[in-house]
Motif scaffolding. Sequence first.
Motif, short mmCIF file in Angstrom:
data_model
loop_
_atom_site.label_atom_id
_atom_site.label_comp_id
_atom_site.label_asym_id
_atom_site.label_seq_id
_atom_site.Cartn_x
_atom_site.Cartn_y
_atom_site.Cartn_z
N MET A 1 -1.88 55.06 24.84
CA MET A 1 -0.14 54.94 24.83
C MET A 1 0.27 56.24 25.05
O MET A 1 1.30 56.19 25.84
CB MET A 1 0.11 54.29 23.61
N LEU A 2 -0.21 57.24 24.15
CA LEU A 2 0.60 58.63 24.42
C LEU A 2 0.24 59.17 25.76
O LEU A 2 1.46 59.74 26.35
CB LEU A 2 -0.40 59.64 23.52
N GLN A 3 -0.64 58.94 26.61
CA GLN A 3 -0.91 59.66 27.85
C GLN A 3 -0.21 58.87 28.97
O GLN A 3 0.05 59.49 29.97
CB GLN A 3 -2.51 59.76 27.92
N GLN A 4 -0.54 57.55 28.63
CA GLN A 4 0.10 56.62 29.73
C GLN A 4 1.58 56.44 29.55
O GLN A 4 2.01 56.62 30.83
CB GLN A 4 -0.48 55.20 29.76
N LYS A 5 2.60 56.58 28.63
CA LYS A 5 3.58 56.07 28.42
C LYS A 5 4.41 57.22 27.98
O LYS A 5 5.50 57.35 28.33
CB LYS A 5 3.84 54.77 27.80
N VAL A 6 4.05 57.53 26.82
CA VAL A 6 5.01 58.58 26.13
C VAL A 6 5.01 60.04 26.82
O VAL A 6 5.97 60.60 27.01
CB VAL A 6 4.36 58.86 24.61
N VAL A 7 3.92 60.80 27.30
CA VAL A 7 3.96 61.80 27.89
C VAL A 7 2.99 61.65 29.14
O VAL A 7 1.77 62.15 29.22
CB VAL A 7 3.56 63.09 27.20
N PRO A 8 3.27 60.99 30.23
CA PRO A 8 2.42 60.48 31.42
C PRO A 8 1.92 61.89 31.81
O PRO A 8 2.50 63.01 32.38
CB PRO A 8 3.44 59.80 32.47
N GLY A 9 0.64 61.81 32.33
CA GLY A 9 -0.14 63.14 32.84
C GLY A 9 -0.54 63.98 31.73
O GLY A 9 -1.34 64.83 32.23
N ALA A 10 -0.26 64.00 30.60
CA ALA A 10 -0.67 64.93 29.81
C ALA A 10 -2.12 64.54 29.29
O ALA A 10 -2.68 63.46 29.63
CB ALA A 10 0.12 64.61 28.30
N VAL A 11 -2.65 65.78 28.71
CA VAL A 11 -4.26 65.80 28.39
C VAL A 11 -4.34 65.87 26.83
O VAL A 11 -3.83 66.70 25.97
CB VAL A 11 -4.87 66.97 28.90
N ILE A 12 -5.05 64.75 26.28
CA ILE A 12 -4.90 64.66 24.83
C ILE A 12 -5.82 65.98 24.46
O ILE A 12 -7.04 66.46 24.79
CB ILE A 12 -5.83 63.55 24.32
N SER A 13 -5.40 66.74 23.29
CA SER A 13 -5.96 68.01 22.95
C SER A 13 -6.21 68.14 21.32
O SER A 13 -5.69 67.14 20.65
CB SER A 13 -5.01 68.99 23.44
N HIS A 14 -6.56 69.34 21.09
CA HIS A 14 -6.46 69.75 19.75
C HIS A 14 -7.35 68.90 18.59
O HIS A 14 -8.29 68.26 19.23
CB HIS A 14 -5.09 70.11 19.18
#
Length: 339
Positions: A1-14
């Motif tokens: 959800m975070l990667q697909q809709k909240v911040v599209p194209g982001a890389v999950i990190s940390h």
Amino acid sequence: MLQQKVVPGAVISHTTAAALLGIALPWWVDRGIGVLAGVSYEEGGRRTVPSTLPTRSEDSSEVLDAEDLPPAWHRRAESGLPVLRSGPRFGRPPTERHLVTPPLLHCRVDPGNQRAAGPNVVVHRTSPRTRFRVGDIELSHPYIALLEIATLLEHDEIVIAIDSLVSRDPPLRDASLEKIRETAEIFGAVWGARALRDALGDARANTDSPGETRTRLLLQRAGFPEPVLNHPVRDPDTNRLRYLDLAYPELGIALEYDGDYHRLTTEQKRKDQGRLDSLHSVGWNIRMLNAEDIKQPERVLDALHRTFVSVGAPTPPTSNWSGSAGKRLGRSLRPPKSA
């Protein structure tokens, strides 16, 4: 959800990437994501990090404060619940409670991206780094995730994270200390590279749990020789191979870290005692310790000192851990005041 809709194209990190990758995290980090990581499990061929925590007990409907962990779960988390590739030894929590305060989630985007994502998401703007795909999720590569969490954690917690990635049952099969070291060298002094290099000096492959790492660090700081990790021994009763957490094979001495999960059932305690009795019968002198001994180590270090003396082995002076020296050696598993 975070990667697909909240911040599209982001890389999950940390810590978010670390939790999904199976890297051990302290239970308190980022509002409890370390505890959620500790109860991750394999489902449908992929690692699942639940969005809920276990209740106080299976038959309890008591509502707890959002910031409090159930006492029994707190003990398990602090005692070093293993983070294994196949999930925790007890599988999915049988009963759960919803989180009122969600953990912080981390992702990274390119420097020019100005997108915000709300109060529970930390968006890092960085130059491109190596990615790692798990299913349909793009994460920081495990070695990059170590660099990222090294900016958030203290030395011992970074060592534990490294050890978990090169453990006896690792989440990434070809991971090695040398490859992690090469990555840290590439990044010089940026991100957590310096802290990661320092921690690599204390990291070792072949561990099973955070408790084992904490014990090894304690022994070395007290002046004892470095033990062999997960030393294989043939059980004389069953002919099965057993693995001693930390051993001095040439002396017949070993230490076993006793996490709370060893005391959950009478049957488990019976099995553990039978295993100890078998190993004692073939000459192994085994000392037990738990999370309280990591916080207040004088008892277990005194016992180990006497055991070394009994077999005629050189041993460090007890002044290394008596009085104020022992207090300096002890490590609380509570979060640092700055967290």
